[in-house]
Enzyme design. Structure first.
Site, PDB file in Angstrom:
ATOM      1  N   LYS A 114       0.793  -1.481   0.311  1.00 32.39           N
ATOM      2  CA  LYS A 114       0.244  -0.056   0.244  1.00 32.39           C
ATOM      3  C   LYS A 114       1.190   1.294   0.563  1.00 32.39           C
ATOM      4  O   LYS A 114       0.744   2.108  -0.705  1.00 32.39           O
ATOM      5  CB  LYS A 114      -1.338   0.124   1.180  1.00 32.39           C
ATOM      6  CG  LYS A 114      -1.739  -1.222   1.447  1.00 32.39           C
ATOM      7  CD  LYS A 114      -2.792  -1.271   2.497  1.00 32.39           C
ATOM      8  CE  LYS A 114      -1.828  -1.715   4.199  1.00 32.39           C
ATOM      9  NZ  LYS A 114      -1.390  -2.602   3.846  1.00 32.39           N
TER      10      LYS A 114
ATOM     11  N   ARG B 259     -10.200   1.615   7.860  1.00 36.17           N
ATOM     12  CA  ARG B 259     -10.091  -0.151   8.450  1.00 36.17           C
ATOM     13  C   ARG B 259     -10.598  -0.545   9.445  1.00 36.17           C
ATOM     14  O   ARG B 259     -10.807  -1.460   9.580  1.00 36.17           O
ATOM     15  CB  ARG B 259      -9.109   0.350   9.259  1.00 36.17           C
ATOM     16  CG  ARG B 259      -7.495  -0.604   8.469  1.00 36.17           C
ATOM     17  CD  ARG B 259      -6.103  -0.438   9.507  1.00 36.17           C
ATOM     18  NE  ARG B 259      -4.950  -0.031   8.520  1.00 36.17           N
ATOM     19  CZ  ARG B 259      -4.141  -0.736   8.477  1.00 36.17           C
ATOM     20  NH1 ARG B 259      -3.315  -0.443   9.506  1.00 36.17           N
ATOM     21  NH2 ARG B 259      -3.390  -0.324   7.550  1.00 36.17           N
TER      22      ARG B 259
ATOM     23  N   ARG C 263      11.538  -5.769   5.108  1.00 35.91           N
ATOM     24  CA  ARG C 263      11.730  -4.393   4.979  1.00 35.91           C
ATOM     25  C   ARG C 263      12.681  -3.678   6.398  1.00 35.91           C
ATOM     26  O   ARG C 263      12.392  -4.018   7.193  1.00 35.91           O
ATOM     27  CB  ARG C 263      10.137  -3.880   5.258  1.00 35.91           C
ATOM     28  CG  ARG C 263      10.016  -2.518   5.382  1.00 35.91           C
ATOM     29  CD  ARG C 263       8.665  -2.209   5.472  1.00 35.91           C
ATOM     30  NE  ARG C 263       7.515  -2.724   6.395  1.00 35.91           N
ATOM     31  CZ  ARG C 263       6.475  -2.693   6.772  1.00 35.91           C
ATOM     32  NH1 ARG C 263       5.619  -1.723   5.777  1.00 35.91           N
ATOM     33  NH2 ARG C 263       5.906  -2.637   8.015  1.00 35.91           N
TER      34      ARG C 263
END
Ligand code: AP5
Ligand code: MG
Length: 243
Positions: free
Chosen positions: A22, A97, A143
């Site tokens: 995203k 969300r 990440r």
């Protein structure tokens, strides 16, 4: 090269599980269309880091991978979406969300469009990025982020030039606190219980489209951009500008 086009309001919402890309894709859309990228996750993490009163309030939830309360997140959204640069559009990364947030967003856009003299629109292009769990874990294990400028890297798919240092400012790269496996598990549980119903909310109203999130970032951008271009509100404007 950034394209400046005469166009109507572009409201894009990117939904998907943790690690689905995203943030990566939101930055590309925002840069291409010249609209702001709005990420509650980034705002909340910055607040925690700066130890502001908001940061103290949300710290536990963010570190545990739980959702922050709807009231706090919607108040933050309202403040940001009311800023002038959002009049012609925005990319929302990871918002809404929960069903409460989705309903809040619809009502907010409706009311803003009625009360505003600008051309604020209400139509949202909601895009779900799909990715299976194995790929989620693999991506998030790789990440690394720069705590100073927020740049995001992936040790396997997009590493920095010098390992563990940011290409832009040379600061040390870190693992995001909520990327540790036990917290990631909690984030996935939250996603299933609280955020998947949001996808159903938009599906029931036929307001969502999905793209496959595997492949290179460039390939996924092509899928997303083709969805954006196929929107009626953009097609007219782009043909006027010769694209
Ligand atoms: P948030 O920061 O939004 O976290 P998330 O939804 O779990 O998503 P991520 O940021 O982990 O993943 P992403 O989809 O952005 O993937 P990325 O592009 O980085 O939220 C964090 C917390 O804040 C929540 O847990 C909650 O506490 C709170 N919060 C946020 N919003 C809230 C809300 N609305 N309500 C309540 N609470 C809220 O990519 C991941 C990695 O993969 C990167 O290393 C990247 O370089 C790499 N990568 C990206 N694309 C590819 C590709 N195509 N191939 C290979 N690698 C790729
Ligand atoms: Mg993100």
């Amino acid at each position: 090269m950034k394209r400046v086009i005469e166009r109507e309001f572009i409201g894009v919402v990117l939904l998907g599980p943790p690690g689905s890309g995203k943030g990566t894709q939101s930055k590309r859309i925002a840069s291409w269309y010249g609209i702001p990228h709005i990420s509650p996750g980034n705002i909340l993490r910055d607040a925690v880091k700066a130890r502001t009163s908001l940061g103290m309030k949300v710290q536990k939830a963010v570190q545990r991978g739980e959702l922050v309360s709807d009231a706090v997140v919607c108040a933050l959204r309202e403040e940001r979406l009311n800023e002038h640069d959002c009049n012609s559009g925005f990319v929302l990364d990871g918002f809404p969300r929960s069903i409460a947030q989705a309903v809040w967003l619809d009502v907010f856009l409706q009311e803003r469009s009625l009360s505003s003299a600008t051309r604020c629109g209400t139509a949202l292009l909601v895009i779900q990025i799909e990715l299976d769990e194995d790929q989620i874990f693999a991506r998030l294990a790789g990440r690394r982020i720069c705590q100073s400028c927020g740049a995001v890297y992936n040790l396997y798919a997009g590493p920095p030039v010098s390992s563990d240092l940011c290409d832009y400012d040379g600061n040390a790269l870190i693992v995001r606190e909520d990327d540790h496996p036990e917290v990631l598990h909690e984030r996935l549980v939250e996603y299933t219980h609280r955020s998947l119903p949001v996808i159903l909310y938009y599906k029931n109203e036929d307001r969502i489209t999905s793209v496959q999130g595997s492949g290179t970032p460039e390939a996924i951008s092509r899928r997303i951009f083709s969805k954006i271009k196929n929107q009626r509100w953009l097609r007219g404007a782009e043909s006027r500008s010769g694209h």
